[in-house]
Write an enzyme that holds these catalytic residues in place. Sequence first.
Site, PDB file in Angstrom:
ATOM      1  N   CYS A  99      26.211  36.837  48.890  1.00 51.13           N
ATOM      2  CA  CYS A  99      26.712  35.898  49.893  1.00 51.13           C
ATOM      3  C   CYS A  99      25.968  36.004  51.217  1.00 51.13           C
ATOM      4  CB  CYS A  99      28.195  36.154  50.090  1.00 51.13           C
ATOM      5  SG  CYS A  99      29.018  36.464  48.522  1.00 51.13           S
ATOM      6  N   HIS A 142      31.792  34.684  56.553  1.00 52.56           N
ATOM      7  CA  HIS A 142      31.753  34.482  55.109  1.00 52.56           C
ATOM      8  C   HIS A 142      33.188  34.435  54.588  1.00 52.56           C
ATOM      9  CE1 HIS A 142      31.098  34.807  50.935  1.00 52.56           C
ATOM     10  NE2 HIS A 142      31.238  36.115  50.833  1.00 52.56           N
ATOM     11  N   ASN A 193      35.525  31.983  47.329  1.00 55.64           N
ATOM     12  CA  ASN A 193      34.243  32.558  47.743  1.00 55.64           C
ATOM     13  C   ASN A 193      33.117  31.749  47.086  1.00 55.64           C
ATOM     14  OD1 ASN A 193      31.949  34.077  48.099  1.00 55.64           O
ATOM     15  ND2 ASN A 193      32.912  36.036  47.591  1.00 55.64           N
TER      16      ASN A 193
HETATM   17  O1  UT7 Z   1      30.769  38.226  46.821  1.00 57.13           O
HETATM   18  C1  UT7 Z   1      31.721  39.094  46.311  1.00 57.13           C
HETATM   19  C2  UT7 Z   1      32.352  39.734  47.445  1.00 57.13           C
HETATM   20  N1  UT7 Z   1      33.451  40.518  47.007  1.00 57.13           N
HETATM   21  C3  UT7 Z   1      34.454  40.746  47.807  1.00 57.13           C
HETATM   22  O2  UT7 Z   1      34.510  40.265  48.913  1.00 57.13           O
HETATM   23  C4  UT7 Z   1      35.540  41.614  47.280  1.00 57.13           C
HETATM   24  C5  UT7 Z   1      36.114  42.488  48.354  1.00 57.13           C
HETATM   25  N2  UT7 Z   1      37.338  43.078  47.874  1.00 57.13           N
HETATM   26  C6  UT7 Z   1      38.449  42.346  47.769  1.00 57.13           C
HETATM   27  O3  UT7 Z   1      38.518  41.207  48.179  1.00 57.13           O
HETATM   28  C7  UT7 Z   1      39.662  43.025  47.172  1.00 57.13           C
HETATM   29  O4  UT7 Z   1      39.331  44.379  46.899  1.00 57.13           O
HETATM   30  C8  UT7 Z   1      40.120  42.326  45.854  1.00 57.13           C
HETATM   31  C9  UT7 Z   1      40.758  40.983  46.196  1.00 57.13           C
HETATM   32  C10 UT7 Z   1      38.970  42.111  44.904  1.00 57.13           C
HETATM   33  C11 UT7 Z   1      41.175  43.172  45.167  1.00 57.13           C
HETATM   34  O5  UT7 Z   1      42.234  43.443  46.053  1.00 57.13           O
HETATM   35  P1  UT7 Z   1      42.774  44.940  46.215  1.00 57.13           P
HETATM   36  O6  UT7 Z   1      43.896  44.879  47.146  1.00 57.13           O
HETATM   37  O7  UT7 Z   1      41.603  45.805  46.588  1.00 57.13           O
HETATM   38  O8  UT7 Z   1      43.301  45.249  44.762  1.00 57.13           O
HETATM   39  P2  UT7 Z   1      42.846  46.389  43.731  1.00 57.13           P
HETATM   40  O9  UT7 Z   1      41.443  46.173  43.289  1.00 57.13           O
HETATM   41  O10 UT7 Z   1      43.197  47.719  44.311  1.00 57.13           O
HETATM   42  O11 UT7 Z   1      43.788  46.091  42.516  1.00 57.13           O
HETATM   43  C12 UT7 Z   1      45.207  46.217  42.651  1.00 57.13           C
HETATM   44  C13 UT7 Z   1      45.814  45.892  41.309  1.00 57.13           C
HETATM   45  C14 UT7 Z   1      45.172  46.612  40.128  1.00 57.13           C
HETATM   46  O12 UT7 Z   1      46.186  46.991  39.242  1.00 57.13           O
HETATM   47  P3  UT7 Z   1      46.769  48.500  39.243  1.00 57.13           P
HETATM   48  O13 UT7 Z   1      45.569  49.357  38.924  1.00 57.13           O
HETATM   49  O14 UT7 Z   1      47.321  48.722  40.603  1.00 57.13           O
HETATM   50  O15 UT7 Z   1      47.789  48.449  38.172  1.00 57.13           O
HETATM   51  C15 UT7 Z   1      44.322  45.542  39.485  1.00 57.13           C
HETATM   52  O16 UT7 Z   1      44.137  45.755  38.107  1.00 57.13           O
HETATM   53  O17 UT7 Z   1      45.681  44.477  41.039  1.00 57.13           O
HETATM   54  C16 UT7 Z   1      45.150  44.319  39.713  1.00 57.13           C
HETATM   55  N3  UT7 Z   1      44.408  43.063  39.678  1.00 57.13           N
HETATM   56  C17 UT7 Z   1      44.995  41.878  39.460  1.00 57.13           C
HETATM   57  N4  UT7 Z   1      46.271  41.546  39.223  1.00 57.13           N
HETATM   58  C18 UT7 Z   1      46.556  40.235  39.054  1.00 57.13           C
HETATM   59  C19 UT7 Z   1      43.085  42.878  39.869  1.00 57.13           C
HETATM   60  N5  UT7 Z   1      42.790  41.558  39.780  1.00 57.13           N
HETATM   61  C20 UT7 Z   1      43.964  40.930  39.513  1.00 57.13           C
HETATM   62  C21 UT7 Z   1      44.328  39.571  39.336  1.00 57.13           C
HETATM   63  N6  UT7 Z   1      45.611  39.281  39.124  1.00 57.13           N
HETATM   64  N7  UT7 Z   1      43.426  38.563  39.408  1.00 57.13           N
END
Ligand code: UT7
Length: 328
Positions: free
Chosen positions: A116, A255, A285
């Site tokens: 990005c 972004h 995004n």
């Molecule tokens: O160009 C790409 C740029 N990327 C980014 O900007 C990503 C930057 N990071 C983020 O935006 C965030 O880290 C995310 C939105 C990707 C994830 O949010 P988070 O608050 O960091 O969540 P997490 O990765 O800690 O996941 C929390 C939980 C997990 O389950 P457990 O392990 O707590 O049971 C994931 O498996 O949410 C789960 N999870 C979902 N649940 C429902 C992950 N994706 C999903 C989903 N729906 N789509």
Amino acid sequence: MNDTRIGLLGLGAYVPEKVMTNAEWSRLVDTSDEWIVARTGIHRRRFAAEDENTADLAVHAARAALDDAGLEPEALDEIIVATDTPEVYSPDTASFVQHRLGARQIPTYDLGGSGCAGFLQAVDVARSRAREADRHILVIGVEVLSRLMNLTDRSTCVLFGDGAGAVIVGPGDHAAEILASVTGTDGSRTDILGIEAGGTRTPFSAENSPDGRMDVTMHGQTVFKQAVRHMSAASLKALERAGLSRDDVDLVVPHQANLRIINAVGKALRVPLEKVFVNVQEYGNTGSASVPLALAQAHEQGRIQDGDVVLLTSFGAGFHWGSVVVRF
Ligand code: UT7
């Protein structure tokens, strides 16, 4: 180098018509509208139609930017396309765009792999090349992520959307002057965000890409922290180079990856949230397209007036970052 004022002469954007909602995603993968909105702020995104490819979106945005600048395609001296989802593997998308626009046989190139951050890196390059020889450079950020991303990985698929944005960088007394730009890369963090399959280390195979789609490797929380840190540090450095302070900023156009990241950057910069432009809820995004799409929409919505100082900032796989300060 000459002292001609170099800036943005025109802005343009394009998004495909098809809307993909969170409710539709929740029927395809194990997710929910509540989770997506709470963690990202995204409500919907646009997906390209089956007969729309990267160059189609890019050409729409480019024509809009040329119209806004009052320029014909023949006036262009160079074209840079920032994208990680090119029209074909080779040649570059910029070659297709040159021909489709009816531009002259000017040099064109793609800036790929920067995620990005590609668009602001391209603006940084265009600014110095325009200054060197009064060139008019079309810079496009475009992605058709829906065509290539893994549609079964809930941790990444719900984040992305398709779109395009474009600017014309060049000389002119009425240009929105680019006052400063700062870009940087931490190559020790190639592991936190990227696409492994398809390169020489891991060519595509039936195992790693059964349906020809790309798996995004992402350490979400590390990316989140790095993004906030580098976007705010680069923004403060760019403002300093421009001889300005955070109080001089009228609008931040960051972004659009995640509403929580956007709010955290606003907080780190100590800029009130009403001065931070947000459209992530509508488009998700859109990778390289995110900043020019948001900039064109902010301008169209009257959020930018003559004389306003606008701060653009982004981050992407690499780990790259960039901030550009513009006075309209
Ligand atoms: O160009 C790409 C740029 N990327 C980014 O900007 C990503 C930057 N990071 C983020 O935006 C965030 O880290 C995310 C939105 C990707 C994830 O949010 P988070 O608050 O960091 O969540 P997490 O990765 O800690 O996941 C929390 C939980 C997990 O389950 P457990 O392990 O707590 O049971 C994931 O498996 O949410 C789960 N999870 C979902 N649940 C429902 C992950 N994706 C999903 C989903 N729906 N789509």
